[in-house]
Motif scaffolding. Structure first.
Motif, PDB file in Angstrom:
ATOM      1  N   ALA A 168       0.827  -1.216   0.000  1.00  0.00           N
ATOM      2  CA  ALA A 168       0.000   0.000   0.000  1.00  0.00           C
ATOM      3  C   ALA A 168       0.857   1.260   0.000  1.00  0.00           C
ATOM      4  CB  ALA A 168      -0.918   0.003   1.215  1.00  0.00           C
ATOM      5  N   VAL A 169       2.074   1.177   0.554  1.00  0.00           N
ATOM      6  CA  VAL A 169       2.938   2.366   0.601  1.00  0.00           C
ATOM      7  C   VAL A 169       3.305   2.842  -0.792  1.00  0.00           C
ATOM      8  CG1 VAL A 169       3.908   1.755   2.843  1.00  0.00           C
ATOM      9  CG2 VAL A 169       5.018   0.926   0.768  1.00  0.00           C
ATOM     10  N   GLU A 170       3.317   1.926  -1.772  1.00  0.00           N
ATOM     11  CA  GLU A 170       3.718   2.288  -3.128  1.00  0.00           C
ATOM     12  C   GLU A 170       2.765   3.310  -3.752  1.00  0.00           C
ATOM     13  OE1 GLU A 170       6.474   1.039  -4.229  1.00  0.00           O
ATOM     14  OE2 GLU A 170       6.794  -0.682  -2.889  1.00  0.00           O
ATOM     15  N   GLY A 171       1.515   3.295  -3.307  1.00  0.00           N
ATOM     16  CA  GLY A 171       0.519   4.172  -3.911  1.00  0.00           C
ATOM     17  C   GLY A 171       0.387   5.526  -3.247  1.00  0.00           C
ATOM     18  N   ARG A 172       1.208   5.803  -2.237  1.00  0.00           N
ATOM     19  CA  ARG A 172       1.117   7.085  -1.531  1.00  0.00           C
ATOM     20  C   ARG A 172       2.281   7.993  -1.904  1.00  0.00           C
ATOM     21  NH1 ARG A 172       0.236   3.815   3.361  1.00  0.00           N
ATOM     22  NH2 ARG A 172       2.312   4.484   4.056  1.00  0.00           N
ATOM     23  N   ASN A 173       2.052   9.299  -1.808  1.00  0.00           N
ATOM     24  CA  ASN A 173       3.147  10.245  -2.035  1.00  0.00           C
ATOM     25  C   ASN A 173       4.191  10.124  -0.931  1.00  0.00           C
ATOM     26  OD1 ASN A 173       2.046  11.304  -4.405  1.00  0.00           O
ATOM     27  ND2 ASN A 173       0.807  12.805  -3.282  1.00  0.00           N
ATOM     28  N   ASN A 174       3.713  10.085   0.314  1.00  0.00           N
ATOM     29  CA  ASN A 174       4.610   9.872   1.448  1.00  0.00           C
ATOM     30  C   ASN A 174       4.674   8.371   1.718  1.00  0.00           C
ATOM     31  OD1 ASN A 174       6.006   9.723   3.843  1.00  0.00           O
ATOM     32  ND2 ASN A 174       4.844  11.338   4.869  1.00  0.00           N
ATOM     33  N   LYS A 175       5.802   7.778   1.393  1.00  0.00           N
ATOM     34  CA  LYS A 175       5.909   6.324   1.444  1.00  0.00           C
ATOM     35  C   LYS A 175       6.457   5.807   2.772  1.00  0.00           C
ATOM     36  CE  LYS A 175       6.191   5.616  -3.527  1.00  0.00           C
ATOM     37  NZ  LYS A 175       5.489   6.860  -3.814  1.00  0.00           N
ATOM     38  N   ASP A 181       0.107  -0.480   7.513  1.00  0.00           N
ATOM     39  CA  ASP A 181       0.841  -1.127   6.424  1.00  0.00           C
ATOM     40  C   ASP A 181       1.441  -2.469   6.828  1.00  0.00           C
ATOM     41  OD1 ASP A 181       0.448   1.003   4.580  1.00  0.00           O
ATOM     42  OD2 ASP A 181       2.057   2.133   5.551  1.00  0.00           O
TER      43      ASP A 181
END
Length: 251
Positions: A168-175, A181
Motif C-alpha cells: 500500500a505504501v507504493e501508492g502514496r506520495n509519502n511512502k 501497512d
C-alpha cells in the motif's frame, strides 16, 4: 529497506557492548549468507581497527565466489582475521526454513542452559513462519505472533521479530510506512510492545538529498514515547552510526 542488515547490526552490538549471547532464526537467508554479511559488518567496527582490517563490502565476497573479481590479499587477510574472531562470538544462527515457535523455544532454552544467559532473539521474518495450511493466513500469523510474545515473557528475553509491510505504501506520495501497512496488521499491532519501521528515502527517490540516511520510526512504544531518529546506514556493509558521530569524524 535493510531490515535483516539492521537486525544483524543490533545483534552484534548486543554481543560487543553487553557480552550477551544472541540467537538468530533466519527463514529467508541461509547461514552462509548471514555469515558473509557479518564479516562485512565486522570489518567496519572500530573495536577491530587495531587488527589493520580493510573494509569488506558485501558484494565483494559474492563476486569472489562467482569468479568475477577475486579478493585482494588485504581483503583475504581481513576475512581470515574476522573469521577467527567470529568463531568465538556467542552467536547462534539457525536457517531452518520450516522452524516453528516450539522449535525456537527449544533452541533458546538450550542456549540459556549452555550460556547461562541470552540477550536477544531475532526472527527473520514473521510471514515466512505463517504456513497457509488452514486457508487463513491471518489466523496462522496471529498464532505465530502470540506464540513469540508468550515466549519472550517465559524466557524474559526480548524477541525482535521482523515483518514485511504491505504494498500500500507504493501508492502514496509519502511512502513512510504506518501501522496499517503491517502485513495482517491487527494482531501484530496488538501483541508487539514496540514497533519500529525502517525507511530510506533513496529507495524510492534515487536523487534524494538524504542519501545514506536511514529513518527509524518508532510507531508504537508500550512504555515510552514514539518518534523518529535518523542514522547513517551503509547498505554495502550494514553499518549503522549516528549522523552526529559521522559528521564529527569526517568533516
Amino acid at each position: 529497506m535493510g531490515k535483516t542488515a539492521i537486525s544483524l547490526f543490533l545483534a552484534l552490538q548486543t554481543i560487543l557492548l553487553h557480552e550477551l549471547p544472541i540467537a538468530i532464526f533466519s527463514l529467508e537467508m541461509t547461514k552462509k549468507q548471514l555469515e558473509y554479511r557479518l564479516w562485512s559488518l565486522m570489518s567496519q567496527f572500530d573495536c577491530y581497527r587495531h587488527l589493520n582490517l580493510v573494509p569488506i563490502r558485501g558484494e565483494r565476497i559474492r563476486q569472489h565466489r562467482a569468479g568475477l573479481s577475486p579478493l585482494t590479499q588485504e581483503e583475504m587477510a581481513t576475512i581470515v582475521s574476522i573469521v577467527k574472531i567470529a568463531a568465538e562470538l556467542p552467536l547462534y544462527i539457525n536457517d531452518n526454513r520450516g522452524i516453528t515457535v516450539a522449535s525456537i523455544a527449544s533452541e533458546c532454552r538450550q542456549v540459556l542452559a549452555r550460556e547461562g544467559k541470552l540477550g536477544l532473539v531475532v526472527v527473520d521474518y514473521l510471514q515466512m513462519m505463517a504456513a497457509d495450511t488452514s486457508g487463513n493466513r491471518s489466523y496462522e500469523l496471529g498464532d505465530v505472533a502470540r506464540g513469540l510474545y508468550k515466549l519472550a515473557g517465559d524466557l524474559n528475553v526480548p524477541i525482535l521479530a521482523l515483518s514485511q509491510v504491505s504494498r500500500a505504501v507504493e501508492g502514496r506520495n509519502n511512502k513512510r510506512p504506518m501501522m496499517s501497512d503491517l502485513s495482517q496488521s491487527g494482531i501484530l499491532e496488538m501483541v508487539a510492545d514496540n514497533i519500529i519501521f525502517a525507511y530510506r528515502d533513496e529507495y524510492y527517490n534515487p536523487d534524494s538529498p538524504t542519501q545514506g540516511v536511514l529513518e527509524l520510526i518508532l510507531a508504537k512504544a508500550r512504555h515510552g514515547d514514539t518518534g523518529t531518529v535518523e542514522v547513517l546506514f551503509d547498505k554495502s556493509s550494514g553499518m549503522v552510526c549516528s549522523l552526529a558521530e559521522y559528521s564529527y569524524r569526517y568533516q
